[in-house]
Design an enzyme around this catalytic site. Structure first.
Site, mmCIF file in Angstrom:
data_model
loop_
_atom_site.group_PDB
_atom_site.id
_atom_site.type_symbol
_atom_site.label_atom_id
_atom_site.label_comp_id
_atom_site.label_asym_id
_atom_site.label_seq_id
_atom_site.Cartn_x
_atom_site.Cartn_y
_atom_site.Cartn_z
ATOM 1 N N ASP A 292 -10.160 3.546 -3.384
ATOM 2 C CA ASP A 292 -10.864 2.341 -2.919
ATOM 3 C C ASP A 292 -12.291 2.228 -3.452
ATOM 4 O OD1 ASP A 292 -8.590 2.010 -1.520
ATOM 5 O OD2 ASP A 292 -9.510 2.014 0.468
ATOM 6 N N ASP B 182 0.821 -1.215 0.000
ATOM 7 C CA ASP B 182 0.000 0.000 0.000
ATOM 8 C C ASP B 182 0.856 1.266 0.000
ATOM 9 O OD1 ASP B 182 -2.412 1.353 0.044
ATOM 10 O OD2 ASP B 182 -3.239 0.215 1.721
HETATM 11 C C1 GLA Z 1 -5.978 1.344 1.477
HETATM 12 C C2 GLA Z 1 -6.148 0.324 0.353
HETATM 13 C C3 GLA Z 1 -7.289 -0.619 0.711
HETATM 14 C C4 GLA Z 1 -6.987 -1.316 2.011
HETATM 15 C C5 GLA Z 1 -6.751 -0.287 3.110
HETATM 16 C C6 GLA Z 1 -6.248 -0.913 4.398
HETATM 17 O O1 GLA Z 1 -7.067 2.193 1.560
HETATM 18 O O2 GLA Z 1 -6.395 0.966 -0.864
HETATM 19 O O3 GLA Z 1 -7.492 -1.568 -0.324
HETATM 20 O O4 GLA Z 1 -5.871 -2.145 1.867
HETATM 21 O O5 GLA Z 1 -5.790 0.675 2.715
HETATM 22 O O6 GLA Z 1 -6.012 0.005 5.387
#
Ligand code: GLA
Length: 399
Positions: A202, A147
């Protein structure tokens, strides 16, 4: 001289064996991830039960392979810098969990972050890349989602390269999933770094919406779909655009779930389910395990769909396939059903990118409906159908 030659040849052979080990994801990866449904509320029982359910529901037989633990599995680093799992949530440790998942014929994925902290505030891998890679390899991890939180001042391409190199030197084939939300155009540089890269922020379990959270927002299915527009040329076997994990079974209607799944398959997207597999409904399962639709996603050519017709709320996508076949997906974005009387001859598919053309005026194709599991005639006659609100008709055309 002979000895030098043998030495060079052996070195080249070792390098190519090393490279082959990372020759993963020839088709889009398939699996499950904890985040969309469980967020930080995870523990080893959930992961074991999910592995069991992956097998007992038939998801494994349908091709789903990876069980991926997302954020919040972490405990702390020890005095030597080694990361450990949260001892309360994962008391048996990651090696034991990986052994269990492997015993089911599945693979285990884990999550970290290129910055100092993960998005959930756990320890990131910045400065510990090689140590973490060795640790993951020693646990038997098969997949790393990496990430992009807490990365101020860090260069994305370099950061992901560093972790790629760390994984390679750890020696275990670990699929590398880049998750920096498309912020630094990873499609331009990540082909030889990761096996897939997120293209957007997301996803959320909503068909057509954007939910703001101050500095960032999560996106519905249509919002993510529209952001894939110019990206198809960058993806292919071993390096995929990732429009984020699936929300099928997480609260949208069946029509919306079917459209979401179909579109992700048209996009040759990684199929990472994000629902509770232990309590999956018959309807959700029949979407996630539709073998005919999955086969479109998994087609060996790995060509993403193009939007070839746009009639407002009705859009038509085409995905060239092996064996001179093509998948066609009629998407109704709107909230009322749309009747269709579609004269194939007027609408050939011409794809400059793949060089594959489908001239319905001069060639007749047989049509298979991939949700009805039925042959429904040919392109010699017009397609007469009604596309329900927020749903699709997905077809495969063969000569
Ligand atoms: C980010 C990623 C998500 C998830 C969260 C976890 O937002 O894009 O897919 O992994 O972190 O905290």
């Amino acid at each position: 001289m002979k000895k030098v030659l043998i030495l060079i040849l052996s070195f080249v052979a070792v390098l190519s064996i090393q490279a082959q080990k990372f020759d993963l994801a020839k088709t889009p990866p398939m699996g499950w991830n904890s985040w969309n449904k469980f967020a930080c509320d995870i523990n080893e029982d959930l992961i074991r039960q999910t592995a069991d359910a992956m097998v007992s529901t038939g998801m494994k037989a349908a091709g789903y392979e990876y069980i991926n633990i997302d954020d919040c599995w972490h405990g702390t680093r020890d005095s030597l810098g080694f990361i450990h799992p949260d001892p309360i949530r994962f008391p048996s440790g990651m090696k034991a969990l990986a052994d269990y998942v492997h015993s089911k014929g599945l693979k285990l994925g884990i999550y970290s972050d290129a910055g100092t902290q993960t998005c959930g505030g756990r320890p990131g891998s910045h400065g510990y890349e090689y140590q973490d890679a060795i640790t993951y390899a020693s646990w038997g991890i098969d997949y790393l989602k990496y990430d992009w939180c807490s990365t101020t001042g860090i260069n994305a391409e370099n950061a992901y390269k560093t972790m790629r190199d760390a994984l390679r030197s750890a020696g275990r084939p670990i699929l590398f999933s880049i998750c920096e939300w498309g912020d630094n155009n990873p499609w331009l540089w990540a082909k030889d770094i990761g096996h897939m890269w997120r293209t957007t922020g997301d996803i959320t379990n909503c068909f057509d919406c954007e939910k703001g959270f101050g500095g960032w927002s999560s996106l519905g299915v249509l919002q993510i779909l529209d952001k894939q527009k110019d990206l198809r040329k960058y993806a292919g076997p071993g390096h995929w655009n990732d429009p984020d994990m699936l929300e099928v079974g997480n609260g949208m209607s069946l029509n919306e779930d079917r459209a979401h799944f179909s579109l992700w398959c048209m996009l040759a997207a990684p199929l990472i389910s994000g629902n509770d597999l232990r309590n999956i409904s018959k309807e959700t399962l029949s979407i996630l395990t539709n073998a005919e639709v999955i086969a479109i996603d998994q087609d060996a050519l790995g060509i993403e769909c193009l939007k070839y017709l746009d009639f407002g709320n009705l859009e038509v996508y085409a995905k060239p396939l092996s064996n001179k076949e093509v998948a066609i997906c009629f998407l109704n974005r709107g909230e009322t059903a749309i009747p269709v009387d579609f004269n194939w001859k007027e609408f050939p598919v011409r794809d400059a990118l793949s060089g594959m053309n489908f001239e319905f005026g001069s060639k007749v194709y047989n049509i298979r409906d991939l949700w009805l599991h039925k042959n429904i005639g040919s392109t010699a006659t017009s397609l007469k159908a009604t596309i329900p609100a927020r749903d699709v008709i997905m077809l495969k055309l063969s000569e």
